[in-house]
Write an enzyme that holds these catalytic residues in place. Structure first.
Site, PDB file in Angstrom:
ATOM      1  N   GLY A  72       0.951  -1.072   0.112  1.00  0.00           N
ATOM      2  CA  GLY A  72      -0.070  -0.048   0.084  1.00  0.00           C
ATOM      3  C   GLY A  72       0.927   1.370  -0.090  1.00  0.00           C
ATOM      4  O   GLY A  72       1.759   1.175   0.796  1.00  0.00           O
ATOM      5  N   ARG A  90       0.988  -4.867  -5.166  1.00  0.00           N
ATOM      6  CA  ARG A  90       1.304  -5.878  -4.363  1.00  0.00           C
ATOM      7  C   ARG A  90       1.310  -7.059  -5.074  1.00  0.00           C
ATOM      8  O   ARG A  90       0.557  -7.513  -5.774  1.00  0.00           O
ATOM      9  CB  ARG A  90       0.056  -6.389  -3.129  1.00  0.00           C
ATOM     10  CG  ARG A  90      -0.050  -5.141  -2.419  1.00  0.00           C
ATOM     11  CD  ARG A  90      -1.213  -5.537  -1.198  1.00  0.00           C
ATOM     12  NE  ARG A  90      -1.235  -4.410  -0.104  1.00  0.00           N
ATOM     13  CZ  ARG A  90      -1.971  -3.623  -0.276  1.00  0.00           C
ATOM     14  NH1 ARG A  90      -2.861  -3.464  -1.103  1.00  0.00           N
ATOM     15  NH2 ARG A  90      -2.112  -2.358   0.743  1.00  0.00           N
ATOM     16  N   ASP A 117       5.834  -5.160   5.846  1.00  0.00           N
ATOM     17  CA  ASP A 117       6.204  -6.542   6.217  1.00  0.00           C
ATOM     18  C   ASP A 117       6.443  -7.279   4.957  1.00  0.00           C
ATOM     19  O   ASP A 117       7.455  -7.868   4.849  1.00  0.00           O
ATOM     20  CB  ASP A 117       4.972  -6.843   7.102  1.00  0.00           C
ATOM     21  CG  ASP A 117       5.319  -8.326   7.588  1.00  0.00           C
ATOM     22  OD1 ASP A 117       5.850  -8.562   8.414  1.00  0.00           O
ATOM     23  OD2 ASP A 117       4.654  -9.153   7.089  1.00  0.00           O
ATOM     24  N   GLY A 118       5.314  -7.557   3.930  1.00  0.00           N
ATOM     25  CA  GLY A 118       5.429  -8.380   2.976  1.00  0.00           C
ATOM     26  C   GLY A 118       6.584  -7.976   1.797  1.00  0.00           C
ATOM     27  O   GLY A 118       7.356  -8.818   1.344  1.00  0.00           O
ATOM     28  N   THR A 154       4.694   2.306   5.174  1.00  0.00           N
ATOM     29  CA  THR A 154       3.287   1.983   5.287  1.00  0.00           C
ATOM     30  C   THR A 154       2.636   2.764   6.681  1.00  0.00           C
ATOM     31  O   THR A 154       3.318   2.928   7.837  1.00  0.00           O
ATOM     32  CB  THR A 154       3.069   0.322   6.085  1.00  0.00           C
ATOM     33  OG1 THR A 154       1.753   0.137   6.433  1.00  0.00           O
ATOM     34  CG2 THR A 154       4.000  -0.201   6.997  1.00  0.00           C
ATOM     35  N   ASP A 199       0.484   1.633   8.531  1.00  0.00           N
ATOM     36  CA  ASP A 199      -0.058   0.748   9.520  1.00  0.00           C
ATOM     37  C   ASP A 199       0.847   0.692  10.930  1.00  0.00           C
ATOM     38  O   ASP A 199       0.231   0.473  11.885  1.00  0.00           O
ATOM     39  CB  ASP A 199      -0.215  -0.625   8.969  1.00  0.00           C
ATOM     40  CG  ASP A 199      -1.239  -0.638   7.876  1.00  0.00           C
ATOM     41  OD1 ASP A 199      -1.884   0.380   7.572  1.00  0.00           O
ATOM     42  OD2 ASP A 199      -1.318  -1.666   7.014  1.00  0.00           O
ATOM     43  N   ASP A 237       2.885  -1.298  11.743  1.00  0.00           N
ATOM     44  CA  ASP A 237       2.551  -2.702  12.101  1.00  0.00           C
ATOM     45  C   ASP A 237       4.163  -3.524  11.982  1.00  0.00           C
ATOM     46  O   ASP A 237       3.927  -4.894  12.243  1.00  0.00           O
ATOM     47  CB  ASP A 237       1.682  -3.584  11.457  1.00  0.00           C
ATOM     48  CG  ASP A 237       2.012  -3.522   9.903  1.00  0.00           C
ATOM     49  OD1 ASP A 237       2.792  -2.742   9.524  1.00  0.00           O
ATOM     50  OD2 ASP A 237       1.537  -4.361   9.013  1.00  0.00           O
ATOM     51  N   MET A 266      -8.066   3.033   9.299  1.00  0.00           N
ATOM     52  CA  MET A 266      -7.171   2.024   8.642  1.00  0.00           C
ATOM     53  C   MET A 266      -6.380   1.613   9.767  1.00  0.00           C
ATOM     54  O   MET A 266      -6.301   1.819  10.674  1.00  0.00           O
ATOM     55  CB  MET A 266      -6.623   2.564   7.220  1.00  0.00           C
ATOM     56  CG  MET A 266      -7.510   2.474   6.148  1.00  0.00           C
ATOM     57  SD  MET A 266      -6.609   3.062   4.618  1.00  0.00           S
ATOM     58  CE  MET A 266      -7.815   2.616   3.462  1.00  0.00           C
ATOM     59  N   ARG A 276      -5.075  -2.157   8.986  1.00  0.00           N
ATOM     60  CA  ARG A 276      -5.107  -3.498   8.678  1.00  0.00           C
ATOM     61  C   ARG A 276      -5.335  -4.239   9.958  1.00  0.00           C
ATOM     62  O   ARG A 276      -6.402  -4.136  10.816  1.00  0.00           O
ATOM     63  CB  ARG A 276      -4.097  -4.222   8.011  1.00  0.00           C
ATOM     64  CG  ARG A 276      -4.192  -5.169   7.232  1.00  0.00           C
ATOM     65  CD  ARG A 276      -2.728  -5.775   6.519  1.00  0.00           C
ATOM     66  NE  ARG A 276      -2.638  -4.994   5.188  1.00  0.00           N
ATOM     67  CZ  ARG A 276      -2.890  -5.119   3.984  1.00  0.00           C
ATOM     68  NH1 ARG A 276      -3.658  -6.091   3.942  1.00  0.00           N
ATOM     69  NH2 ARG A 276      -2.587  -4.492   2.980  1.00  0.00           N
ATOM     70  N   GLU A 283     -10.002  -0.533  11.476  1.00  0.00           N
ATOM     71  CA  GLU A 283     -10.907  -1.510  10.516  1.00  0.00           C
ATOM     72  C   GLU A 283     -10.504  -2.985  10.624  1.00  0.00           C
ATOM     73  O   GLU A 283     -11.526  -3.927   9.952  1.00  0.00           O
ATOM     74  CB  GLU A 283     -10.313  -1.143   9.065  1.00  0.00           C
ATOM     75  CG  GLU A 283      -8.909  -1.342   8.682  1.00  0.00           C
ATOM     76  CD  GLU A 283      -8.323  -1.430   7.507  1.00  0.00           C
ATOM     77  OE1 GLU A 283      -9.124  -0.922   6.405  1.00  0.00           O
ATOM     78  OE2 GLU A 283      -7.003  -1.458   7.186  1.00  0.00           O
TER      79      GLU A 283
HETATM   80  O1  F6P Z   1      -1.351  -1.364   4.365  1.00  0.00           O
HETATM   81  C1  F6P Z   1      -1.843  -0.133   4.169  1.00  0.00           C
HETATM   82  C2  F6P Z   1      -3.392  -0.021   3.962  1.00  0.00           C
HETATM   83  O2  F6P Z   1      -3.972   1.068   3.672  1.00  0.00           O
HETATM   84  C3  F6P Z   1      -4.057  -0.919   5.233  1.00  0.00           C
HETATM   85  O3  F6P Z   1      -4.327   0.230   6.160  1.00  0.00           O
HETATM   86  C4  F6P Z   1      -5.414  -1.350   4.524  1.00  0.00           C
HETATM   87  O4  F6P Z   1      -5.868  -2.313   5.278  1.00  0.00           O
HETATM   88  C5  F6P Z   1      -5.097  -1.679   3.127  1.00  0.00           C
HETATM   89  O5  F6P Z   1      -3.790  -0.980   2.902  1.00  0.00           O
HETATM   90  C6  F6P Z   1      -5.961  -1.371   2.113  1.00  0.00           C
HETATM   91  O6  F6P Z   1      -5.486  -1.869   0.974  1.00  0.00           O
HETATM   92  P1  F6P Z   1      -6.114  -1.522  -0.448  1.00  0.00           P
HETATM   93  O7  F6P Z   1      -5.982  -0.066  -0.702  1.00  0.00           O
HETATM   94  O8  F6P Z   1      -5.179  -2.203  -1.362  1.00  0.00           O
HETATM   95  O9  F6P Z   1      -7.336  -2.021  -0.537  1.00  0.00           O
END
Ligand code: F6P
Length: 348
Positions: free
Chosen positions: A11, A78, A109-110, A131, A133, A135, A175, A177, A228
């Site tokens: 993301g 991704r 992470d990925g 990111t 997040d 995380d 957001m 994740r 979320e």
């Molecule tokens: O990892 C960043 C993020 O914005 C998360 O907070 C969210 O769950 C995810 O990406 C959403 O991804 P996409 O925009 O591909 O649905």
């Protein structure tokens, strides 16, 4: 001087362009040619629909105009194919053919796991944690997190202003994740009275009880901040059976979400609870000073490490200082959720 490459992956996050600009400025300073790879690992593998512009020599003059823009000029993706060892071997071969002596991967992470595998195939990689997040356990902040929290704080302030005017509780989904850090920091910064996160089990009944207590004590405009990913840690609640009698509120099979939670609380607490899902405005906004400063330092550290022939490292912050550690160590650490802060927010 060795040639290096840079890509953004996963993301997007505010500050990614600032990090790429920092990498480009440092590479130019040390006389290291820089290759930009578009659309993350997809661009490296020629998997995107725009292969002709996926790999290109980066021009510092163009890059300088991007530093403070949100999003990522390099585009992002991704890349699930990268989980395949054969595909990764192909990527390492391509980098070697291009004479790339090191790769900067800006992602989460990925993306770091992909970089870890490339290191094992002889490509020195440096990860910059990009990111929103937050995380990644090894670092106190990831690039974009501060910006996302500030964007959410602004949004919640606006929502609280109108909630206050109407004596209505508000439910706001942010957001993150599987990580509750954005929700926790947003709730803390805005004085929100309830926060719900994936790290802590919770029940609809307990949230309703807390909201009812707040209303009874005179707080008619409390804010509930929900991460979320928090619906995964919710104790079983048959939202369909609960809302079905209120016709038109729910479709069969619909899972709990912000709108349904607000509806449920509306009936449980006899209050006009309204839901807002903040969404991409928290990811696509202008980076804060904190994120830009981290990007500046991380880009410098990444290039200096590669110049010195050091790979298999990720960059982070600890005690407000930028540092680096090995990818393997970073990915083996476990996150430490701020449970006492969570309890404080939910009890005051
Ligand atoms: O990892 C960043 C993020 O914005 C998360 O907070 C969210 O769950 C995810 O990406 C959403 O991804 P996409 O925009 O591909 O649905």
């Amino acid at each position: 001087m060795p040639k290096i490459a840079v890509l953004t992956s996963g993301g997007d996050g505010p500050g990614m362009n600032a990090a790429v600009t920092s990498v480009a400025r440092n590479a130019a300073y040390y006389g290291m040619p820089l290759i930009g790879i578009k659309r993350g690992y997809n661009g490296l593998l020629g998997l995107s629909d725009n292969i002709e512009d996926d790999v290109f020599e980066m021009n510092l003059d163009t890059v300088l105009d991007l530093a403070d823009l949100p999003g990522t000029y390099l585009r992002t993706a991704r890349c699930t194919q990268f989980l395949d060892p054969k595909v990764r071997e192909g990527a390492a071969k391509r980098l070697k053919e291009m004479d790339v002596a090191g790769l900067v991967v800006i992602g989460g992470d990925g993306s770091f796991r992909g970089a870890q595998q490339l290191c094992r195939l002889g490509i020195p990689c440096i990860g910059i944690p990009g990111t929103i997040d937050n995380d990644l356990a090894y670092t106190e902040m990831t690039l974009g997190y501060d910006t996302a929290v500030n964007a959410d704080m602004e949004a919640v302030r606006s929502i609280r202003a109108t909630s206050r005017s109407h004596d209505r509780p508000a439910l706001v989904e942010v957001m993150g994740r599987n990580c509750g850090d954005i929700a926790l920091s947003t709730a803390e910064a805005t004085g929100s009275e309830i926060v719900i996160v994936p790290e802590m089990p919770w029940s609809v009944e307990n949230v309703a009880e807390r909201l009812n207590k707040l209303i009874a004590s005179g707080n008619t405009r409390a804010t509930i901040v929900v991460a979320e990913g928090a619906y995964a840690s919710m104790q079983p609640f048959d939202v369909y059976s609960y809302l079905k009698p209120y016709s038109g509120e729910i479709f069969e099979g619909e899972q709990m979400n912000a709108r349904l939670l607000a509806r449920t609380l509306k009936y449980m607490c006899h209050a006009e609870v309204r839901a807002t899902v903040i969404g991409y405005t928290q990811r696509g906004c202008q980076p804060t000073a904190r994120d830009c400063s981290f990007a500046f330092e991380a880009g410098n550290m990444a290039v200096v490490l590669l110049k010195n022939g050091i790979g298999n490292q990720v960059i982070g912050t600890r005690n407000n200082r930028t540092f680096h550690t090995s990818i393997d160590t970073a990915l083996s650490e476990t996150r430490n959720f701020k449970e006492s802060l969570y309890n404080l927010i939910n009890s005051l």
